[in-house]
Design a protein around this motif. Structure first.
Motif, PDB file in Angstrom:
ATOM      1  N   ASP A  26      19.005  -6.127   4.575  1.00  0.00           N
ATOM      2  CA  ASP A  26      17.549  -6.297   4.629  1.00  0.00           C
ATOM      3  C   ASP A  26      17.080  -6.812   3.274  1.00  0.00           C
ATOM      4  OD1 ASP A  26      14.829  -6.096   5.101  1.00  0.00           O
ATOM      5  OD2 ASP A  26      14.784  -3.902   5.064  1.00  0.00           O
ATOM      6  N   ALA A  27      16.442  -7.991   3.251  1.00  0.00           N
ATOM      7  CA  ALA A  27      15.960  -8.571   1.997  1.00  0.00           C
ATOM      8  C   ALA A  27      14.577  -9.155   2.211  1.00  0.00           C
ATOM      9  CB  ALA A  27      16.918  -9.655   1.496  1.00  0.00           C
ATOM     10  N   GLY A  28      13.763  -9.162   1.152  1.00  0.00           N
ATOM     11  CA  GLY A  28      12.417  -9.681   1.302  1.00  0.00           C
ATOM     12  C   GLY A  28      11.798 -10.140  -0.003  1.00  0.00           C
ATOM     13  N   HIS A  29      10.802 -11.028   0.124  1.00  0.00           N
ATOM     14  CA  HIS A  29       9.986 -11.504  -0.993  1.00  0.00           C
ATOM     15  C   HIS A  29       8.553 -11.575  -0.482  1.00  0.00           C
ATOM     16  CE1 HIS A  29       8.531 -13.898  -4.378  1.00  0.00           C
ATOM     17  NE2 HIS A  29       8.042 -14.775  -3.503  1.00  0.00           N
ATOM     18  N   PHE A  30       7.658 -10.777  -1.085  1.00  0.00           N
ATOM     19  CA  PHE A  30       6.277 -10.690  -0.598  1.00  0.00           C
ATOM     20  C   PHE A  30       5.306 -10.980  -1.734  1.00  0.00           C
ATOM     21  CE2 PHE A  30       8.723  -8.329   2.476  1.00  0.00           C
ATOM     22  CZ  PHE A  30       8.177  -8.779   3.673  1.00  0.00           C
ATOM     23  N   THR A  31       4.256 -11.737  -1.398  1.00  0.00           N
ATOM     24  CA  THR A  31       3.333 -12.241  -2.414  1.00  0.00           C
ATOM     25  C   THR A  31       1.903 -11.735  -2.271  1.00  0.00           C
ATOM     26  OG1 THR A  31       2.919 -14.205  -1.056  1.00  0.00           O
ATOM     27  CG2 THR A  31       4.694 -14.344  -2.697  1.00  0.00           C
ATOM     28  N   SER A  32       1.522 -11.242  -1.084  1.00  0.00           N
ATOM     29  CA  SER A  32       0.152 -10.753  -0.889  1.00  0.00           C
ATOM     30  C   SER A  32       0.143  -9.748   0.246  1.00  0.00           C
ATOM     31  CB  SER A  32      -0.814 -11.907  -0.591  1.00  0.00           C
ATOM     32  OG  SER A  32      -0.454 -12.568   0.597  1.00  0.00           O
ATOM     33  N   SER A  33      -1.019  -9.113   0.461  1.00  0.00           N
ATOM     34  CA  SER A  33      -1.077  -8.027   1.430  1.00  0.00           C
ATOM     35  C   SER A  33      -2.455  -7.933   2.063  1.00  0.00           C
ATOM     36  CB  SER A  33      -0.739  -6.697   0.747  1.00  0.00           C
ATOM     37  OG  SER A  33      -1.795  -6.300  -0.120  1.00  0.00           O
ATOM     38  N   LYS A  34      -2.516  -7.179   3.155  1.00  0.00           N
ATOM     39  CA  LYS A  34      -3.771  -6.787   3.800  1.00  0.00           C
ATOM     40  C   LYS A  34      -3.660  -5.311   4.129  1.00  0.00           C
ATOM     41  CE  LYS A  34      -4.450  -7.051   8.170  1.00  0.00           C
ATOM     42  NZ  LYS A  34      -4.869  -5.652   8.461  1.00  0.00           N
ATOM     43  N   ASP A  35      -4.546  -4.504   3.572  1.00  0.00           N
ATOM     44  CA  ASP A  35      -4.493  -3.071   3.830  1.00  0.00           C
ATOM     45  C   ASP A  35      -5.084  -2.764   5.199  1.00  0.00           C
ATOM     46  OD1 ASP A  35      -3.880  -0.437   3.335  1.00  0.00           O
ATOM     47  OD2 ASP A  35      -4.984  -0.317   1.454  1.00  0.00           O
ATOM     48  N   PHE A  36      -4.954  -1.507   5.636  1.00  0.00           N
ATOM     49  CA  PHE A  36      -5.414  -1.142   6.970  1.00  0.00           C
ATOM     50  C   PHE A  36      -6.933  -1.041   7.082  1.00  0.00           C
ATOM     51  CE2 PHE A  36      -2.983   2.711   5.337  1.00  0.00           C
ATOM     52  CZ  PHE A  36      -3.987   3.153   4.507  1.00  0.00           C
ATOM     53  N   ASN A  37      -7.675  -1.253   5.987  1.00  0.00           N
ATOM     54  CA  ASN A  37      -9.129  -1.307   6.065  1.00  0.00           C
ATOM     55  C   ASN A  37      -9.659  -2.600   5.444  1.00  0.00           C
ATOM     56  OD1 ASN A  37      -8.533  -0.787   3.442  1.00  0.00           O
ATOM     57  ND2 ASN A  37      -9.772   1.065   3.257  1.00  0.00           N
ATOM     58  N   GLN A  38      -8.871  -3.658   5.570  1.00  0.00           N
ATOM     59  CA  GLN A  38      -9.272  -4.960   5.054  1.00  0.00           C
ATOM     60  C   GLN A  38      -9.164  -6.011   6.142  1.00  0.00           C
ATOM     61  OE1 GLN A  38      -6.476  -5.190   1.722  1.00  0.00           O
ATOM     62  NE2 GLN A  38      -8.176  -4.934   0.288  1.00  0.00           N
ATOM     63  N   ALA A  39      -9.974  -7.084   6.011  1.00  0.00           N
ATOM     64  CA  ALA A  39      -9.934  -8.177   6.977  1.00  0.00           C
ATOM     65  C   ALA A  39      -9.109  -9.347   6.464  1.00  0.00           C
ATOM     66  CB  ALA A  39     -11.354  -8.638   7.290  1.00  0.00           C
ATOM     67  N   GLY A  40      -9.076  -9.569   5.146  1.00  0.00           N
ATOM     68  CA  GLY A  40      -8.332 -10.682   4.581  1.00  0.00           C
ATOM     69  C   GLY A  40      -6.875 -10.339   4.371  1.00  0.00           C
ATOM     70  N   SER A  41      -6.089 -11.331   3.961  1.00  0.00           N
ATOM     71  CA  SER A  41      -4.665 -11.107   3.721  1.00  0.00           C
ATOM     72  C   SER A  41      -4.228 -11.675   2.380  1.00  0.00           C
ATOM     73  CB  SER A  41      -3.831 -11.733   4.844  1.00  0.00           C
ATOM     74  OG  SER A  41      -4.082 -13.119   4.930  1.00  0.00           O
ATOM     75  N   ARG A  42      -5.158 -11.677   1.407  1.00  0.00           N
ATOM     76  CA  ARG A  42      -4.847 -12.267   0.110  1.00  0.00           C
ATOM     77  C   ARG A  42      -4.960 -11.265  -1.030  1.00  0.00           C
ATOM     78  NH1 ARG A  42      -7.852 -18.221   0.527  1.00  0.00           N
ATOM     79  NH2 ARG A  42      -6.666 -18.961   2.350  1.00  0.00           N
ATOM     80  N   ASP A  43      -4.890  -9.998  -0.726  1.00  0.00           N
ATOM     81  CA  ASP A  43      -4.901  -8.993  -1.774  1.00  0.00           C
ATOM     82  C   ASP A  43      -3.478  -8.828  -2.311  1.00  0.00           C
ATOM     83  OD1 ASP A  43      -5.815  -7.108  -3.519  1.00  0.00           O
ATOM     84  OD2 ASP A  43      -6.749  -5.839  -2.016  1.00  0.00           O
ATOM     85  N   GLY A  44      -3.356  -8.025  -3.379  1.00  0.00           N
ATOM     86  CA  GLY A  44      -2.062  -7.862  -4.002  1.00  0.00           C
ATOM     87  C   GLY A  44      -1.435  -6.516  -3.691  1.00  0.00           C
ATOM     88  N   PHE A  45      -0.497  -6.127  -4.559  1.00  0.00           N
ATOM     89  CA  PHE A  45       0.197  -4.848  -4.460  1.00  0.00           C
ATOM     90  C   PHE A  45      -0.145  -4.017  -5.692  1.00  0.00           C
ATOM     91  CE2 PHE A  45       2.721  -8.051  -2.266  1.00  0.00           C
ATOM     92  CZ  PHE A  45       2.883  -7.462  -1.026  1.00  0.00           C
ATOM     93  N   TYR A  46      -0.186  -2.703  -5.512  1.00  0.00           N
ATOM     94  CA  TYR A  46      -0.630  -1.810  -6.568  1.00  0.00           C
ATOM     95  C   TYR A  46       0.353  -0.660  -6.748  1.00  0.00           C
ATOM     96  CZ  TYR A  46      -5.119  -4.201  -6.181  1.00  0.00           C
ATOM     97  OH  TYR A  46      -6.111  -5.157  -6.177  1.00  0.00           O
ATOM     98  N   ALA A  47       0.380  -0.118  -7.964  1.00  0.00           N
ATOM     99  CA  ALA A  47       1.063   1.147  -8.212  1.00  0.00           C
ATOM    100  C   ALA A  47       0.073   2.241  -7.850  1.00  0.00           C
ATOM    101  CB  ALA A  47       1.482   1.251  -9.679  1.00  0.00           C
ATOM    102  N   GLY A  48       0.373   3.033  -6.824  1.00  0.00           N
ATOM    103  CA  GLY A  48      -0.614   3.928  -6.246  1.00  0.00           C
ATOM    104  C   GLY A  48      -1.197   4.936  -7.220  1.00  0.00           C
ATOM    105  N   TYR A  49      -0.351   5.614  -7.983  1.00  0.00           N
ATOM    106  CA  TYR A  49      -0.839   6.664  -8.878  1.00  0.00           C
ATOM    107  C   TYR A  49      -1.340   6.118 -10.205  1.00  0.00           C
ATOM    108  CZ  TYR A  49       0.614  10.290  -5.681  1.00  0.00           C
ATOM    109  OH  TYR A  49       0.717  11.105  -4.581  1.00  0.00           O
ATOM    110  N   ALA A  50      -0.889   4.926 -10.604  1.00  0.00           N
ATOM    111  CA  ALA A  50      -1.401   4.304 -11.821  1.00  0.00           C
ATOM    112  C   ALA A  50      -2.673   3.515 -11.545  1.00  0.00           C
ATOM    113  CB  ALA A  50      -0.349   3.382 -12.428  1.00  0.00           C
ATOM    114  N   GLY A  51      -2.852   3.053 -10.293  1.00  0.00           N
ATOM    115  CA  GLY A  51      -4.015   2.243  -9.959  1.00  0.00           C
ATOM    116  C   GLY A  51      -3.980   0.877 -10.600  1.00  0.00           C
ATOM    117  N   VAL A  52      -2.772   0.352 -10.865  1.00  0.00           N
ATOM    118  CA  VAL A  52      -2.598  -0.918 -11.563  1.00  0.00           C
ATOM    119  C   VAL A  52      -1.985  -1.936 -10.615  1.00  0.00           C
ATOM    120  CG1 VAL A  52      -1.421  -2.066 -13.471  1.00  0.00           C
ATOM    121  CG2 VAL A  52      -2.292   0.249 -13.771  1.00  0.00           C
TER     122      VAL A  52
END
Length: 435
Positions: A175-201
């Motif tokens: 299993d291999a992957g390369h991901f560049t953007s995201s859409k969270d479960f309360n968002q309509a767009g798909s151009r957000d990024g990825f975050y460190a959850g506890y750092a908020g960065v």
């Protein structure tokens, strides 16, 4: 949502077997683009109530209706097969209000503080298959120990990028992957990024490579390595063993370990953390008893990937990650006891429940760099959580597969990194296979 891993390693082993078996179906068995197509509709209704027992902390109480429409084509016939996956997701507000929004069910209008009345998205992916290897590009839902986008609110989260799975060797899934953007479960767009959850960065792209090996019906292993650009490199290992004792009894062992080091620009500061857990489950008939121990070694918490909507994802496979908290503070030690029961043996097929109690202590934030985004942990923190989950799935008739699930969690803490809280979720789902 925090993942509730009940410690039933037999279930995890079975999931690995099914995933590898599906991947090994292979291009040779393709019946055609249209002939192998599926179209599924899922209706999900969620009520969410979070009560935070702290001055200034906002409570949440929201209710919504979600719809998932997923089309998956078959593959064209030939040596190399081609296909598409398409999806449409929609969420509708049934109840919310200023001061009660922010549960993650619905997007919030920043200018008014109110939840949006509705939101939705359309997406998809193109795919190709050669032998027992499959490559996809587009809006995907990777789910593994280092990047697992959740389906915990009205609609699923997704990530945009490439994913390759290969099962050319019996029992082995790459299993291999390369991901560049995201859409969270309360968002309509798909151009957000990825975050460190506890750092908020926010960091950059996410890359990973992993392998899942089913050595036998009783034993499986997993290993993953990942890079979250300018934040960390993370490595994961897992071993699951199921030991049958009699026709009615079995022991299950599930060991997980992560090691994380800061990488690149180190946007979350210094990170050097090893976290592990061991869960042991004893099942007898309809009953399963699980005990688990989890430890974090390092001056920072064990952190993992989240998305821009603010909800926690599922990229943590440690045994004591629970409905409200993860028991992942710096230096933390935690213990869990779970009792689960399937009432099919007592004449009520489809009805099941579990109850868990988790206690953590030894959290030590005193060695934290004061400039670190994790510098909100106190010294000698301790806390506990109790989770109750009841689920019923209709077994036959016109409402077959209709699912009702009630989840309740209570968290109490002596420390500065979180607050006391109580949460209730009531979820109703109805799946429909159109094609």
């Amino acid at each position: 949502m925090k993942v509730q891993r009940s410690g039933l390693s037999l279930m995890a082993l079975s999931a690995s077997v099914l995933a590898i078996t599906a991947a090994q179906a292979g291009q040779a068995e393709s019946n055609g683009f249209i002939e192998d197509s599926t179209l599924d509709l899922l209706a999900r209704n969620v009520y969410w109530h979070m009560d935070r027992h702290a001055t200034g902390a906002q409570d949440n109480r929201e209710w919504g209706q979600g719809f998932h429409l997923n089309y998956s084509s078959g593959y064209t016939q030939g040596t190399v097969g081609f296909g598409v996956d398409l999806n449409g997701y929609m969420g509708i507000k049934l109840d919310s209000g200023r001061g009660r929004s922010g549960s993650g069910l619905l997007p919030v209008d920043s200018s008014t503080g109110r939840a949006e009345d509705e939101f939705g998205s359309l997406g998809g992916a193109v795919k190709m298959r050669l032998s027992n290897s499959e490559l996809k590009y587009g809006q995907l839902r990777p789910y593994n120990p280092v990047i697992a986008v959740a389906d915990a609110r009205l609609v699923p989260a997704t990530a945009t990028g490439f994913q390759l799975t290969s099962a050319e060797v019996d029992g082995l899934l790459i299993d291999a992957g390369h991901f560049t953007s995201s859409k969270d479960f309360n968002q309509a767009g798909s151009r957000d990024g990825f975050y460190a959850g506890y750092a908020g960065v926010e960091g950059g792209n996410v890359d990973y490579l992993g392998a899942n090996w089913v050595a036998s019906d009783a034993l499986s292993f997993s290993a993953y390595g990942s890079r979250y650009e300018d934040l960390w490199r993370q490595y994961y290992g897992n071993a699951i063993y199921n030991l049958p004792l009699t026709d009615e009894q079995a022991l299950n062992f599930d060991f997980n370990i992560y090691h994380t080091r800061d990488n690149g620009k180190s946007l979350a500061g210094d990170i050097d953390v090893t976290a592990w857990s061991l869960a042991t489950a004893y099942s007898v008939g309809a009953h399963t008893f699980t005990v688990a121990h989890q430890r974090v070694h390092g001056d920072q918490p064990f952190d993992y990937l989240t998305l821009g909507g603010g909800g926690f994802q599922d990229s943590i496979y440690l045994a004591n990650s629970s409905q409200l908290v993860d028991f992942n503070g710096p230096g933390e030690r935690s213990w869990r006891a779970t009792y689960a029961m399937d009432l099919a043996s007592y004449g009520v097929p489809g009805l099941s429940f579990y109850v868990s109690y988790i206690r953590g202590d030894n959290v030590d934030g005193s060695k934290m760099d004061p400039t670190s985004p994790y510098a909100y942990y106190g010294d000698s923190e301790k806390h506990w959580e109790r989770d109750v989950n009841v689920q019923y799935v209709v077994q036959s008739g016109a409402a077959k597969d209709l699912k009702f699930r009630l989840r309740q969690a209570t968290h109490r803490i002596s420390g500065t990194s979180d607050v006391d809280s109580d949460q209730v979720r009531f979820i109703v789902e109805y799946p429909l296979s159109v094609l």
